[in-house]
Design a protein around this motif. Sequence first.
Motif, mmCIF file in Angstrom:
data_model
loop_
_atom_site.group_PDB
_atom_site.id
_atom_site.type_symbol
_atom_site.label_atom_id
_atom_site.label_comp_id
_atom_site.label_asym_id
_atom_site.label_seq_id
_atom_site.Cartn_x
_atom_site.Cartn_y
_atom_site.Cartn_z
ATOM 1 N N SER A 17 54.693 47.040 41.627
ATOM 2 C CA SER A 17 54.543 48.008 42.870
ATOM 3 C C SER A 17 52.995 48.361 42.503
ATOM 4 N N ILE A 18 52.440 48.328 41.121
ATOM 5 C CA ILE A 18 51.263 48.898 40.936
ATOM 6 C C ILE A 18 50.225 47.994 41.448
ATOM 7 N N VAL A 19 50.534 46.796 41.196
ATOM 8 C CA VAL A 19 49.730 45.534 41.621
ATOM 9 C C VAL A 19 49.655 45.424 43.200
ATOM 10 N N LEU A 20 50.639 45.677 43.862
ATOM 11 C CA LEU A 20 50.704 45.786 45.299
ATOM 12 C C LEU A 20 49.894 47.065 45.677
ATOM 13 N N MET A 21 50.058 48.108 45.296
ATOM 14 C CA MET A 21 49.413 49.372 45.916
ATOM 15 C C MET A 21 47.751 49.276 45.290
ATOM 16 N N LEU A 22 47.499 48.784 44.278
ATOM 17 C CA LEU A 22 45.986 48.429 44.018
ATOM 18 C C LEU A 22 45.386 47.621 44.964
ATOM 19 N N LEU A 23 45.885 46.581 45.467
ATOM 20 C CA LEU A 23 45.652 45.765 46.376
ATOM 21 C C LEU A 23 45.501 46.381 47.782
ATOM 22 N N VAL A 24 46.447 47.058 48.235
ATOM 23 C CA VAL A 24 46.494 48.007 49.591
ATOM 24 C C VAL A 24 45.366 48.853 49.509
ATOM 25 N N THR A 25 45.407 49.417 48.397
ATOM 26 C CA THR A 25 43.863 50.526 48.351
ATOM 27 C C THR A 25 42.488 49.844 48.434
ATOM 28 N N CYS A 26 42.654 48.817 47.851
ATOM 29 C CA CYS A 26 41.105 48.078 47.781
ATOM 30 C C CYS A 26 40.864 47.467 49.193
ATOM 31 N N THR A 27 42.009 47.151 49.897
ATOM 32 C CA THR A 27 41.946 46.407 51.141
ATOM 33 C C THR A 27 41.531 47.511 52.258
ATOM 34 N N ILE A 28 42.136 48.777 52.069
ATOM 35 C CA ILE A 28 41.751 49.620 53.002
ATOM 36 C C ILE A 28 40.376 50.332 52.772
ATOM 37 N N CYS A 29 39.981 50.496 51.637
ATOM 38 C CA CYS A 29 38.457 50.728 51.463
ATOM 39 C C CYS A 29 37.531 49.770 51.994
ATOM 40 N N LEU A 30 37.901 48.447 51.695
ATOM 41 C CA LEU A 30 37.002 47.470 51.988
ATOM 42 C C LEU A 30 37.000 47.347 53.560
ATOM 43 N N VAL A 31 38.091 47.620 54.334
ATOM 44 C CA VAL A 31 38.196 47.487 55.668
ATOM 45 C C VAL A 31 37.281 48.684 56.215
ATOM 46 N N LEU A 32 37.583 49.747 55.714
ATOM 47 C CA LEU A 32 36.814 50.888 56.197
ATOM 48 C C LEU A 32 35.147 50.875 56.040
ATOM 49 N N GLY A 33 34.971 50.201 54.735
ATOM 50 C CA GLY A 33 33.543 50.065 54.568
ATOM 51 C C GLY A 33 32.836 49.086 55.647
ATOM 52 N N LEU A 34 33.568 47.970 55.548
ATOM 53 C CA LEU A 34 33.125 47.008 56.914
ATOM 54 C C LEU A 34 33.070 47.283 58.267
ATOM 55 N N LEU A 35 34.026 48.084 58.725
ATOM 56 C CA LEU A 35 34.138 48.817 59.933
ATOM 57 C C LEU A 35 33.006 49.995 60.177
ATOM 58 N N ALA A 36 32.699 50.484 59.027
ATOM 59 C CA ALA A 36 31.486 51.596 59.131
ATOM 60 C C ALA A 36 30.327 51.034 59.263
ATOM 61 N N THR A 37 29.949 49.854 58.741
ATOM 62 C CA THR A 37 28.871 49.158 58.592
ATOM 63 C C THR A 37 28.647 48.112 59.685
ATOM 64 N N ARG A 38 29.708 47.709 60.438
ATOM 65 C CA ARG A 38 29.633 46.540 61.203
ATOM 66 C C ARG A 38 28.461 46.588 62.413
ATOM 67 N N ASN A 39 28.378 47.857 63.081
ATOM 68 C CA ASN A 39 27.249 47.899 63.855
ATOM 69 C C ASN A 39 26.391 49.255 63.642
ATOM 70 N N LEU A 40 25.470 49.008 62.523
ATOM 71 C CA LEU A 40 24.716 50.202 62.358
ATOM 72 C C LEU A 40 23.695 50.537 63.088
ATOM 73 N N SER A 41 23.656 51.673 63.628
ATOM 74 C CA SER A 41 22.975 52.222 64.819
ATOM 75 C C SER A 41 22.087 53.693 64.278
ATOM 76 N N VAL A 42 20.859 53.747 64.250
ATOM 77 C CA VAL A 42 20.190 54.838 64.192
ATOM 78 C C VAL A 42 20.357 56.069 65.421
ATOM 79 N N GLU A 43 20.417 55.385 66.545
ATOM 80 C CA GLU A 43 20.435 56.341 67.786
ATOM 81 C C GLU A 43 21.732 56.733 68.241
ATOM 82 N N ASN A 44 22.702 55.677 68.110
ATOM 83 C CA ASN A 44 24.122 55.885 68.475
ATOM 84 C C ASN A 44 24.914 55.466 67.416
ATOM 85 N N PRO A 45 25.079 56.106 66.405
ATOM 86 C CA PRO A 45 26.068 55.982 65.419
ATOM 87 C C PRO A 45 27.474 56.127 65.542
ATOM 88 N N GLY A 46 28.362 55.046 65.416
ATOM 89 C CA GLY A 46 29.756 55.365 65.363
ATOM 90 C C GLY A 46 30.430 56.348 64.706
#
Length: 275
Positions: A17-46
Amino acid sequence: MHKSPVIMLGGLHIDLSIVLMLLVTCTICLVLGLLATRNLSVENPGKLQNFLEWAVEFVQGLISSTMDLKKGKPFLSLGLALIMFLFVGNLLGLPLGVVTDYHDAEHAKIFGKQIEPVVKELDKLHAAADPASHEEIEVGVAWWKSPTADPAVAMGLAVMIFLLSHILGITRNTKNYFKHYFEPYPFFFPINLIEQVSKLLTHGMRLFGNIFAGEVLISVILKLAALGVGGWIASVLGLIVWQGFSLFIGTIQAFIFVMLTMVYFSQMLETHDEH
């Protein structure tokens, strides 16, 4: 309390369960980071870009409040990753739980390995059961919980920070690092050693204790539903209130852990220069 899905693998007890939850936590953080930096914009940030920029500025503020920002700048990525991991990890156990029940020790297996706590508990319950009773014996296994509610994860993070802070002290502030163990007098050496060990223990156990206690109370509140309609209403109301409070506790504990991390780094890099 439900049992943990612990199996023996290579001579080690592995909590799946700890192995599973560590993978889930890391995956959520990675996806959030990728989505946040996918279309970087100075004038119209998401919205996610704005959130990530706020998180970066927040961690910068933490660093600058504990040490010179020039010295602390290399720790920005570590602080950001740490606070996102802890924030997500601390809150994972709040919204839902996944439990599987086992009635027979022969079927308490996964990947061909016995789930040891379940087998032991079932053997114990069957041995103590009244042969004339037809009550069904079952043992639940919890698969979904906050990874930081496990002492191994919380202390593992604390040990990582402990080792890193001392490596920084030895490599970047060598003379003062060793000197501070004998200050203000040489016979203070044992006390200074105890201080270092206590920092390690409190850093990890504070995180574990707060998150674990929150999840235990949630399981207790859920059991109120078995008392009838009144218990069910009390369970729902108690769950809403406690989950709101646990959200606050999880956020605060992520903040405290990262803040203490930067304080320990600062003590190794800056405080001893002043001595």
